[in-house]
Design a protein around this motif. Sequence first.
Motif, PDB file in Angstrom:
ATOM      1  N   ILE A 146       0.853  -1.186   0.000  1.00 60.44           N
ATOM      2  CA  ILE A 146       0.000   0.000   0.000  1.00 60.44           C
ATOM      3  C   ILE A 146       0.887   1.233   0.000  1.00 60.44           C
ATOM      4  CG2 ILE A 146      -1.708   1.294   1.344  1.00 60.44           C
ATOM      5  CD1 ILE A 146      -2.765  -1.355   2.375  1.00 60.44           C
ATOM      6  N   GLY A 199      -5.429   9.001   1.678  1.00 64.59           N
ATOM      7  CA  GLY A 199      -5.796   7.752   2.338  1.00 64.59           C
ATOM      8  C   GLY A 199      -6.241   6.657   1.391  1.00 64.59           C
ATOM      9  N   PRO A 237      -5.971   3.381  -0.850  1.00 64.37           N
ATOM     10  CA  PRO A 237      -5.098   2.212  -0.739  1.00 64.37           C
ATOM     11  C   PRO A 237      -4.245   1.939  -1.965  1.00 64.37           C
ATOM     12  CG  PRO A 237      -7.372   1.536  -1.090  1.00 64.37           C
ATOM     13  CD  PRO A 237      -7.403   3.003  -0.893  1.00 64.37           C
ATOM     14  N   TRP A 267     -13.428   3.516   3.404  1.00 59.76           N
ATOM     15  CA  TRP A 267     -11.995   3.756   3.208  1.00 59.76           C
ATOM     16  C   TRP A 267     -11.480   4.767   4.235  1.00 59.76           C
ATOM     17  CZ3 TRP A 267     -11.451   4.360  -2.851  1.00 59.76           C
ATOM     18  CH2 TRP A 267     -11.758   3.135  -3.439  1.00 59.76           C
ATOM     19  N   PRO A 268     -10.212   4.678   4.626  1.00 61.98           N
ATOM     20  CA  PRO A 268      -9.657   5.615   5.623  1.00 61.98           C
ATOM     21  C   PRO A 268      -9.266   6.945   4.982  1.00 61.98           C
ATOM     22  CG  PRO A 268      -7.977   4.051   4.977  1.00 61.98           C
ATOM     23  CD  PRO A 268      -9.228   3.633   4.242  1.00 61.98           C
ATOM     24  N   LYS A 321     -12.857  -1.009   9.783  1.00 66.56           N
ATOM     25  CA  LYS A 321     -12.327   0.336   9.588  1.00 66.56           C
ATOM     26  C   LYS A 321     -11.418   0.754  10.740  1.00 66.56           C
ATOM     27  CE  LYS A 321     -13.823   4.984   8.241  1.00 66.56           C
ATOM     28  NZ  LYS A 321     -14.993   5.849   7.945  1.00 66.56           N
ATOM     29  N   TRP A 373      -7.443   0.029  10.768  1.00 66.54           N
ATOM     30  CA  TRP A 373      -7.197  -1.174   9.958  1.00 66.54           C
ATOM     31  C   TRP A 373      -6.262  -0.879   8.784  1.00 66.54           C
ATOM     32  CZ3 TRP A 373      -7.698  -6.257  10.230  1.00 66.54           C
ATOM     33  CH2 TRP A 373      -7.687  -7.017   9.054  1.00 66.54           C
ATOM     34  N   ALA A 374      -6.395   0.278   8.179  1.00 64.60           N
ATOM     35  CA  ALA A 374      -5.555   0.617   7.027  1.00 64.60           C
ATOM     36  C   ALA A 374      -4.087   0.701   7.420  1.00 64.60           C
ATOM     37  CB  ALA A 374      -6.012   1.936   6.419  1.00 64.60           C
ATOM     38  N   ASP A 375      -3.786   1.191   8.629  1.00 67.58           N
ATOM     39  CA  ASP A 375      -2.389   1.257   9.075  1.00 67.58           C
ATOM     40  C   ASP A 375      -1.805  -0.143   9.263  1.00 67.58           C
ATOM     41  OD1 ASP A 375      -2.602   3.987   9.050  1.00 67.58           O
ATOM     42  OD2 ASP A 375      -2.952   4.176  11.211  1.00 67.58           O
ATOM     43  N   LYS A 401      -1.130  -1.543   5.845  1.00 66.86           N
ATOM     44  CA  LYS A 401       0.014  -0.896   5.203  1.00 66.86           C
ATOM     45  C   LYS A 401       1.325  -1.508   5.700  1.00 66.86           C
ATOM     46  CE  LYS A 401      -0.337   3.486   4.422  1.00 66.86           C
ATOM     47  NZ  LYS A 401      -0.350   4.965   4.557  1.00 66.86           N
TER      48      LYS A 401
END
Length: 453
Positions: free
Chosen positions: A10, A70, A72, A137-138, A285, A298-300, A303
């Motif tokens: 990502i 932000g 992805p 999405w973040p 999320k 969650w996105a961190d 990544k």
Amino acid sequence: MASTVSSRPIPALYTVYILRSTMRHASLYIGSTPDPPRRLKQHNGAIKGGAARTARASLRPWEMVGLVSGFPGPVAALKFEWALTNPHLSLHIPAESRLSVARQTKKNGHPRRPPASMQSILANLHLLLRVPSFARWPLRLHMFVPEVHAAWNKWVASQAVSEEGVPTTEPVEVLTDFKPSATDSIFGADEAELGPAWGIHALPLDYGPMRDYVDKAQDIFTFEREGDCAVCHTALPAGQGLYAVCPNAGCEAVGHLRCWSDHLLQGEAAHDHDHNPEDAHLVPKRGHCPDCGGPIVWADMMKELTLRMRAPKEVEKIVKAKRRQEKAADKAAAEADKAASKAAVAAAAAAEDLPSSIEFVPSSAVPKTKGAKTTKTATKTAKATKAKAKEAEKATKITQTTRVTKAASVTLPKATKTAKTTTKAAKAVAATAVGDASTVLLDRAESPEVIVI
């Protein structure tokens, strides 16, 4: 059939931006990029690249008034960019919620894009951030111009109440970073070089903010300290699965990817009072760590996981950069301690030398006492002796610079010797007088002369 799964991690940053001409505010442009400062230079003609629509010299320089970060990956950013550019055609917007409607058609029969204004772009942006396609999405909204931010707030306020009369919550975090008043520069290629970094020039373009997180995870898996899953509490065999790590500092909770997902989704469902089981989400999320209780995005986590699994060389660079940063910090701390030690030694040496430097305050500033007569007598004697010494030295200089005959040259050494003897005697008498005066001053606390150290 070829796999559609990306083999890249990502990206650190991917954005969709709104561009506005500083010469004509009605001229707007929407694009996407992982590097906003470089892209702005392209639009302004400082480097090669940019879009043909922004190449007119009469519209330059351009400015980025806002952007959404932000995403992805580039595909996700391109989808959002196309939906924001073509809100009259995008399938991400339900027909009943569509704000922009095509009134004309092209020669090929396709709907013509309606003219865009800043108000219409912000309205469609607010709508797209709320639709299910992008709401999970973040994403973050960044604003760099006060008037654009004010227009955004005005539109949000008008849409803040739902049909039932209940205030709605904002689906995205809004960040502002306006131009400092002390920065007298234009929106151009060299703007980042003038004054402190702000706006797009202050955005992190690399994985720098994740250095500590990446270094912690790398250390855990290098030394096989996975332990048990933080959620299901079963053993985690080293190198035999997709394991995610808690991003909070000081916490080394590791767990199965599926366990983390279930835990976060359950937490979201527990906080959502209007949760409908039929509308269950597949991807979480945010939530909280079961070990430390800290917040988790969650996105961190994804990544860091994609970096570790797909870009080991990039992880190595990040870890090395962190080591260099730590060494530099340790070196700076050592130099600061060394400087402090030198300053302390110098201060101690100065404190030891202080008694040798004394200053006499005039007697007129201190009331007279009984010891004043003795002090005055010693001072007069010292002055008379110094006067005699100066006269002797003056006579010696005259004798040495005057022409003398051979007969007189024999007596010159004797005169010089006599003068030197007189000078030495005078200096001795003066020193004795000063010593006597100092003794009187130090012995009598009520002396008319005060010693200042």
